[in-house]
Design an enzyme around this catalytic site. Structure first.
Site, PDB file in Angstrom:
ATOM      1  N   TYR A  67      -1.803  -4.896   1.987  1.00  0.00           N
ATOM      2  CA  TYR A  67      -0.724  -4.070   2.562  1.00  0.00           C
ATOM      3  C   TYR A  67      -0.819  -4.067   4.087  1.00  0.00           C
ATOM      4  O   TYR A  67       0.170  -4.299   4.791  1.00  0.00           O
ATOM      5  CB  TYR A  67      -0.850  -2.653   2.007  1.00  0.00           C
ATOM      6  CG  TYR A  67       0.206  -1.691   2.479  1.00  0.00           C
ATOM      7  CD1 TYR A  67       1.452  -1.631   1.863  1.00  0.00           C
ATOM      8  CD2 TYR A  67      -0.043  -0.806   3.525  1.00  0.00           C
ATOM      9  CE1 TYR A  67       2.425  -0.733   2.281  1.00  0.00           C
ATOM     10  CE2 TYR A  67       0.917   0.090   3.953  1.00  0.00           C
ATOM     11  CZ  TYR A  67       2.151   0.125   3.321  1.00  0.00           C
ATOM     12  OH  TYR A  67       3.103   1.023   3.749  1.00  0.00           O
ATOM     13  N   SER A 116       3.479   0.558   9.152  1.00  0.00           N
ATOM     14  CA  SER A 116       2.525   1.531   8.613  1.00  0.00           C
ATOM     15  C   SER A 116       1.391   1.715   9.609  1.00  0.00           C
ATOM     16  O   SER A 116       0.974   0.759  10.271  1.00  0.00           O
ATOM     17  CB  SER A 116       1.952   1.034   7.293  1.00  0.00           C
ATOM     18  OG  SER A 116       0.844   1.825   6.921  1.00  0.00           O
TER      19      SER A 116
HETATM   20  P1  NAP Z   1       9.264   4.542  -2.034  1.00  0.00           P
HETATM   21  O1  NAP Z   1       9.439   6.013  -2.195  1.00  0.00           O
HETATM   22  O2  NAP Z   1       8.549   3.774  -3.084  1.00  0.00           O
HETATM   23  O3  NAP Z   1      10.702   3.891  -1.773  1.00  0.00           O
HETATM   24  C1  NAP Z   1      10.773   2.508  -1.561  1.00  0.00           C
HETATM   25  C2  NAP Z   1      12.196   2.105  -1.243  1.00  0.00           C
HETATM   26  O4  NAP Z   1      12.206   0.688  -0.988  1.00  0.00           O
HETATM   27  C3  NAP Z   1      13.140   2.347  -2.407  1.00  0.00           C
HETATM   28  O5  NAP Z   1      14.419   2.638  -1.908  1.00  0.00           O
HETATM   29  C4  NAP Z   1      13.120   0.993  -3.121  1.00  0.00           C
HETATM   30  O6  NAP Z   1      14.296   0.692  -3.848  1.00  0.00           O
HETATM   31  C5  NAP Z   1      13.019   0.056  -1.951  1.00  0.00           C
HETATM   32  N1  NAP Z   1      12.455  -1.225  -2.364  1.00  0.00           N
HETATM   33  C6  NAP Z   1      11.236  -1.459  -2.895  1.00  0.00           C
HETATM   34  N2  NAP Z   1      11.095  -2.774  -3.179  1.00  0.00           N
HETATM   35  C7  NAP Z   1      12.272  -3.353  -2.809  1.00  0.00           C
HETATM   36  C8  NAP Z   1      12.765  -4.670  -2.844  1.00  0.00           C
HETATM   37  N3  NAP Z   1      12.027  -5.687  -3.327  1.00  0.00           N
HETATM   38  N4  NAP Z   1      14.017  -4.904  -2.402  1.00  0.00           N
HETATM   39  C9  NAP Z   1      14.792  -3.894  -1.928  1.00  0.00           C
HETATM   40  N5  NAP Z   1      14.373  -2.613  -1.854  1.00  0.00           N
HETATM   41  C10 NAP Z   1      13.136  -2.355  -2.301  1.00  0.00           C
HETATM   42  O7  NAP Z   1       8.468   4.227  -0.693  1.00  0.00           O
HETATM   43  P2  NAP Z   1       8.404   5.000   0.710  1.00  0.00           P
HETATM   44  O8  NAP Z   1       7.127   5.731   0.752  1.00  0.00           O
HETATM   45  O9  NAP Z   1       9.674   5.694   0.998  1.00  0.00           O
HETATM   46  O10 NAP Z   1       8.247   3.750   1.693  1.00  0.00           O
HETATM   47  C11 NAP Z   1       9.282   3.312   2.565  1.00  0.00           C
HETATM   48  C12 NAP Z   1       8.657   2.429   3.627  1.00  0.00           C
HETATM   49  O11 NAP Z   1       7.703   3.182   4.363  1.00  0.00           O
HETATM   50  C13 NAP Z   1       7.911   1.219   3.068  1.00  0.00           C
HETATM   51  O12 NAP Z   1       8.114   0.102   3.903  1.00  0.00           O
HETATM   52  C14 NAP Z   1       6.465   1.672   3.112  1.00  0.00           C
HETATM   53  O13 NAP Z   1       5.580   0.592   3.185  1.00  0.00           O
HETATM   54  C15 NAP Z   1       6.461   2.499   4.375  1.00  0.00           C
HETATM   55  N6  NAP Z   1       5.366   3.469   4.471  1.00  0.00           N
HETATM   56  C16 NAP Z   1       5.211   4.458   3.544  1.00  0.00           C
HETATM   57  C17 NAP Z   1       4.148   5.352   3.685  1.00  0.00           C
HETATM   58  C18 NAP Z   1       3.901   6.465   2.713  1.00  0.00           C
HETATM   59  O14 NAP Z   1       2.811   7.082   2.792  1.00  0.00           O
HETATM   60  N7  NAP Z   1       4.819   6.790   1.834  1.00  0.00           N
HETATM   61  C19 NAP Z   1       3.269   5.241   4.784  1.00  0.00           C
HETATM   62  C20 NAP Z   1       3.473   4.219   5.707  1.00  0.00           C
HETATM   63  C21 NAP Z   1       4.524   3.359   5.543  1.00  0.00           C
HETATM   64  P3  NAP Z   1      14.402   0.976  -5.448  1.00  0.00           P
HETATM   65  O15 NAP Z   1      14.574   2.462  -5.535  1.00  0.00           O
HETATM   66  O16 NAP Z   1      15.606   0.255  -5.908  1.00  0.00           O
HETATM   67  O17 NAP Z   1      13.120   0.499  -6.045  1.00  0.00           O
END
Ligand code: NAP
Length: 251
Positions: free
Chosen positions: A160, A146
């Site tokens: 985080y 991130s």
């Molecule tokens: P999201 O829409 O909440 O999706 C999260 C994904 O991770 C889902 O597929 C979820 O699976 C899976 N997951 C969550 N907890 C888990 C666990 N304990 N074991 C296995 N899988 C798990 O989030 P996102 O925004 O796409 O984020 C993806 C990555 O990008 C993360 O690492 C996040 O920190 C990073 N990120 C996001 C942002 C942002 O602004 N969105 C910015 C910077 C970094 P389920 O569907 O089964 O729950």
């Protein structure tokens, strides 16, 4: 390779952790569109994971959904081995599964600290360690961190940010450990990206948007595009480093 040459991953196999929704789902679809067979893990969303698998198959590739909670060390190691066995090989690991713990510093509990470190840092380490047994020369370990590991422009994100910062050290160490085998390790650091974790239409999104130079959130496909490039030949000499895809938040 010319700039307009599409990345071809035909014959390769990838594993994307947390591939059922959001950024991980976009990455899984992208890698399949580029020709790879793709396995993905999820924790709870079996139906959403199955939808992504259908899209991968729709692109003419093999898809595989594996339930594996990133907080469960045995489950994630097993998922890596199962993906490699069922797809016959493993060329690309994308460590993406993540959670978004957010809130006032004083209210964060020790259990929440343990969970964030387990899902982000420990899982990324163990998944990479397990994948390293299957990857050959040209293998890629791409981890999703991130931009908050680099700059924290607003309060409430200490846990985080700390848990994502560990991935900087992970990536540098992996590059040194695995470089002699021709395997690269890169950390992709998204900024505000429109997903269920961080919806662009949430009330607090306006503040996040203001910190970007481009004045908008990323679409998950824009993070996937960077990962898709790194997974291909263009990523061959990029290792031990960080690519921040944040619309200029850290500018
Ligand atoms: P999201 O829409 O909440 O999706 C999260 C994904 O991770 C889902 O597929 C979820 O699976 C899976 N997951 C969550 N907890 C888990 C666990 N304990 N074991 C296995 N899988 C798990 O989030 P996102 O925004 O796409 O984020 C993806 C990555 O990008 C993360 O690492 C996040 O920190 C990073 N990120 C996001 C942002 C942002 O602004 N969105 C910015 C910077 C970094 P389920 O569907 O089964 O729950």
């Amino acid at each position: 390779m010319h700039a307009d040459t599409p990345v071809d991953l035909t014959g390769k196999a990838a594993l994307v952790t947390g591939g059922s929704r959001g950024i991980g789902a976009a990455i899984a679809r992208r890698l399949a569109e580029q020709g790879a067979d793709v396995a993905l893990t999820y924790a709870r969303s079996a139906d959403r994971a199955a939808e992504v698998v259908r899209d991968i198959e729709g692109a003419g590739r093999r898809g595989l959904a594996l339930r594996a909670d990133a907080a469960d060390a045995d489950a994630i190691r097993e998922a890596v081995d199962t993906a490699a066995r069922r797809l016959g090989r493993l060329d690309v690991l994308v460590g993406n599964a993540g959670i978004g713990p957010y809130g006032p510093l004083a209210e964060v509990t020790a259990d929440e600290v343990d969970l964030a470190l387990a899902v982000h840092a420990r899982a990324a380490f163990l998944t990479a360690q397990a994948a390293a047994r299957h990857l050959g020369a040209g293998g890629r370990i791409i981890t999703i961190g991130s931009s908050l590991a680099e700059r924290v422009p607003y309060p409430g994100w200490t846990l985080y940010s700390m848990s994502k910062s560990a991935l900087v050290g992970l990536t540098k160490g992996l590059a040194r450990d695995l470089g002699p085998r021709g395997i690269t390790a890169v950390l992709v650091q998204p900024g505000s990206t429109d997903t269920e974790m961080n919806p662009a239409d949430a009330p607090e999104a306006a503040a996040e948007r203001e910190f970007t130079a481009l004045g908008r959130y990323a679409r998950p496909e824009e993070i996937a595009a960077a990962v898709g490039y790194l997974a291909g030949p263009g990523g061959a000499y990029i290792t031990g480093t960080t690519i921040t895809v944040d619309g200029g938040v850290t500018a």
